[in-house]
Design a protein around this motif. Structure first.
Motif, PDB file in Angstrom:
ATOM      1  N   SER A  46       0.940  -1.320  -0.075  1.00 55.80           N
ATOM      2  CA  SER A  46       0.001   0.086   0.081  1.00 55.80           C
ATOM      3  C   SER A  46       0.902   1.413   0.081  1.00 55.80           C
ATOM      4  N   ALA A  47       0.213   2.211  -0.489  1.00 54.05           N
ATOM      5  CA  ALA A  47       1.091   3.709  -0.531  1.00 54.05           C
ATOM      6  C   ALA A  47      -0.033   4.630   0.338  1.00 54.05           C
ATOM      7  N   ASP A  48       0.477   5.465   0.994  1.00 53.59           N
ATOM      8  CA  ASP A  48      -0.246   6.674   1.709  1.00 53.59           C
ATOM      9  C   ASP A  48      -0.180   7.708   0.874  1.00 53.59           C
ATOM     10  N   HIS A  49      -1.350   8.523   0.637  1.00 58.76           N
ATOM     11  CA  HIS A  49      -1.547   9.750  -0.088  1.00 58.76           C
ATOM     12  C   HIS A  49      -2.095  10.879   0.832  1.00 58.76           C
ATOM     13  N   ILE A  50      -0.984  12.001   0.729  1.00 60.39           N
ATOM     14  CA  ILE A  50      -1.913  13.147   1.594  1.00 60.39           C
ATOM     15  C   ILE A  50      -2.449  13.917   0.334  1.00 60.39           C
ATOM     16  N   VAL A  51      -3.832  14.262   0.617  1.00 59.20           N
ATOM     17  CA  VAL A  51      -4.256  15.249  -0.566  1.00 59.20           C
ATOM     18  C   VAL A  51      -4.881  16.434  -0.209  1.00 59.20           C
ATOM     19  N   LEU A  52      -4.108  17.302  -0.896  1.00 59.91           N
ATOM     20  CA  LEU A  52      -4.270  18.827  -0.393  1.00 59.91           C
ATOM     21  C   LEU A  52      -4.645  19.670  -1.703  1.00 59.91           C
ATOM     22  N   GLY A  53      -4.999  19.111  -2.597  1.00 65.23           N
ATOM     23  CA  GLY A  53      -5.420  20.052  -3.905  1.00 65.23           C
ATOM     24  C   GLY A  53      -5.743  19.017  -5.000  1.00 65.23           C
ATOM     25  N   PRO A  98      -3.005  19.714   5.169  1.00 62.92           N
ATOM     26  CA  PRO A  98      -3.199  18.644   6.146  1.00 62.92           C
ATOM     27  C   PRO A  98      -1.899  18.771   6.939  1.00 62.92           C
ATOM     28  N   ARG A  99      -1.936  18.238   8.316  1.00 65.96           N
ATOM     29  CA  ARG A  99      -0.677  18.196   9.057  1.00 65.96           C
ATOM     30  C   ARG A  99      -0.554  16.811   9.451  1.00 65.96           C
ATOM     31  N   PRO A 100       0.657  16.740   9.735  1.00 62.55           N
ATOM     32  CA  PRO A 100       1.331  15.298  10.041  1.00 62.55           C
ATOM     33  C   PRO A 100       0.397  14.445  11.002  1.00 62.55           C
ATOM     34  N   ASP A 101      -0.121  15.037  12.034  1.00 65.61           N
ATOM     35  CA  ASP A 101      -0.693  14.776  13.349  1.00 65.61           C
ATOM     36  C   ASP A 101      -2.182  14.433  12.925  1.00 65.61           C
ATOM     37  N   GLU A 102      -2.535  14.723  12.051  1.00 62.89           N
ATOM     38  CA  GLU A 102      -3.979  14.499  11.718  1.00 62.89           C
ATOM     39  C   GLU A 102      -4.013  13.310  10.420  1.00 62.89           C
ATOM     40  N   ALA A 103      -3.015  12.791  10.148  1.00 66.25           N
ATOM     41  CA  ALA A 103      -2.846  11.814   8.853  1.00 66.25           C
ATOM     42  C   ALA A 103      -2.716  10.591   9.707  1.00 66.25           C
ATOM     43  N   SER A 104      -3.777   9.494   9.203  1.00 66.17           N
ATOM     44  CA  SER A 104      -3.707   8.058   9.566  1.00 66.17           C
ATOM     45  C   SER A 104      -2.649   7.299   8.768  1.00 66.17           C
ATOM     46  N   LEU A 105      -1.538   7.243   9.306  1.00 59.33           N
ATOM     47  CA  LEU A 105      -0.404   6.924   8.325  1.00 59.33           C
ATOM     48  C   LEU A 105      -0.065   5.327   8.938  1.00 59.33           C
ATOM     49  N   GLU A 133       6.830  24.949   5.934  1.00 68.48           N
ATOM     50  CA  GLU A 133       7.963  24.096   6.327  1.00 68.48           C
ATOM     51  C   GLU A 133       7.571  22.777   5.823  1.00 68.48           C
ATOM     52  N   LEU A 134       8.583  21.904   5.311  1.00 67.41           N
ATOM     53  CA  LEU A 134       8.079  20.626   4.670  1.00 67.41           C
ATOM     54  C   LEU A 134       8.035  19.490   5.805  1.00 67.41           C
ATOM     55  N   PRO A 135       6.944  19.027   5.895  1.00 66.11           N
ATOM     56  CA  PRO A 135       6.891  17.942   6.811  1.00 66.11           C
ATOM     57  C   PRO A 135       7.253  16.424   6.669  1.00 66.11           C
ATOM     58  N   THR A 136       7.586  15.697   7.749  1.00 65.04           N
ATOM     59  CA  THR A 136       7.738  14.390   7.398  1.00 65.04           C
ATOM     60  C   THR A 136       6.537  13.539   7.811  1.00 65.04           C
ATOM     61  N   PHE A 137       5.948  13.038   6.966  1.00 65.30           N
ATOM     62  CA  PHE A 137       4.943  12.075   7.397  1.00 65.30           C
ATOM     63  C   PHE A 137       5.178  10.645   7.875  1.00 65.30           C
TER      64      PHE A 137
END
Ligand SMILES: Cc1ncc(COP(=O)(O)O)c(C=O)c1O
Length: 366
Positions: free
Chosen positions: A93-100, A136-143, A165-169
């Motif tokens: 599986s791959a996780d996606h952060i969708v922001l637009g 989206p913030r890293p702390d609200e991602a279900s990683l 600032e570039l986050p790390t998920f």
């Protein structure tokens, strides 16, 4: 000739010195009696340009040892497909952060491939419900730390949101679409397994895509794909597996050399910050006329979006701006409104001119 004040979202403005250099060298490149695009991609004359362009990517971004840099074709959209094909194995599986809009498309392509491969393309976090008005913030991602990779974008060109600032998920390999803000600010490449960007905003013309990837990540790529779809094959051939987009890469060389002369990422980041601050200040100073829907902490320094109270006023704004020599300000058809793209080559004086026009337009609109 007066330069048009070009705020296009991409292809965007290119730095005048890079274009002038191309003009000067156009008919007789390096004393060879022919243009650079008429040379074989396998001769020494072109190879010097090719290697200089790749070297400038490494130098300006401070790409660490152990990372590969390649120029590919097919745009960032091709990467949306190649990433899952290469790195999303059956059962994985791959996780996606969708922001637009663009990260939505990246996820859709991964989901299409996941269907073929018997894998999963998860959405770990999305700000779609709020209309993509913040990142989206890293702390609200279900990683899922076991994911093959996590994919996000540093800047969403259509919705005008950006990670300041570039986050790390989480702990999975970080993959980032930096199409619309690469080379606009300092960057810690070592935080990422793979970075990609279409060239047509901050790097050069369309037709060239830059990929920077950890070599051990590249080596994890699937081996039974056609060679042309494997990152390792392009790395192994120094981006000359097949005929490279030579003229595009030549312009990339000119643009990056210009950026180096300007002082590199430190200098351009200061300039970009000042341009964006000047523009948002005018928007915020006239709340009765201009409204930026993006939360302050997520506002993009590359693509500033805002609305006027009616579509009629937006049309009038755009028409007047065009009459004043400013083009490319119409918002993307998906969201409407106004969008000001502030890429590296957008000159501070153009932003000053736009800011004065906006103040004047606000005064006249009561
Ligand atoms: C952030 C982002 N990703 C991907 C793309 C798609 O790029 P291309 O047209 O090179 O496929 C764009 C294009 O504007 C973009 O802004």
């Amino acid at each position: 000739m007066a330069r048009t004040m070009n705020f296009n979202p991409g292809p965007g403005a290119l730095p005048l010195p890079a274009l002038e250099r191309a003009r000067a060298e156009f008919l007789d490149f390096a004393g060879t009696g022919m243009s650079v695009m008429e040379h074989s991609h396998r001769n020494k004359v072109y190879e010097a340009v090719h290697d200089e362009a790749l070297g400038l990517v490494r130098e300006l971004l401070g790409v660490p040892a152990g990372y590969d840099v390649v120029f590919l074709q097919g745009g960032a959209s091709m990467q949306f497909a190649l990433l899952p094909m290469s790195f999303l194995p059956p059962g994985g599986s791959a996780d996606h952060i969708v922001l637009g809009a663009w990260t939505e498309k990246a996820h859709a392509e991964a989901a299409a491939w996941a269907g073929v491969a018997g894998a999963l393309a998860r959405i770990a976090a999305s700000t779609r419900e709020g209309g993509y008005t913040r990142v989206p913030r890293p702390d609200e991602a279900s990683l899922d730390d076991a994911a093959a990779y996590v994919h996000y974008a540093s800047n969403e060109t259509i919705h005008g949101v950006q990670y300041r600032e570039l986050p790390t998920f989480g702990r999975a390999a970080q993959v980032c679409d930096m199409s619309s803000d690469i080379f606009s600010r300092k960057l810690d490449v070592s935080a990422f397994s793979l970075i990609y960007a279409g060239a047509q905003k901050n790097i050069g013309p369309s037709g060239v895509t830059v990929v920077i990837a950890r070599h051990d990540f590249v080596e994890k790529g699937r081996r039974d794909l056609p060679k042309i779809l494997q990152y390792r094959a392009h790395v192994g051939a120094n981006s000359l597996l097949n005929t490279a987009p030579t003229f595009g890469i030549y312009i990339v060389r000119n643009v990056l050399d210009w950026l180096k002369g300007l002082g590199g990422l430190d200098a351009i980041e200061r300039q970009n910050d000042a341009k964006a601050a000047a523009l948002y200040a005018v928007i915020d100073a006239h709340p009765a006329l201009y409204r930026c829907p993006v939360e302050p902490g997520s506002r993009s320094r590359m693509n500033a979006v805002f609305r006027l109270p009616s579509e009629g006023l937006e049309k009038a704004f755009l028409a007047e701006a065009t009459r004043n020599g400013m083009v490319g300000l119409k918002g993307h058809r998906v969201i409407g409104g106004i969008r000001v793209s502030l890429y590296n080559a957008v000159e501070p004086a153009w932003v000053e001119a736009l800011a004065s026009f906006m103040k004047d337009f606000a005064r006249r609109s009561g």
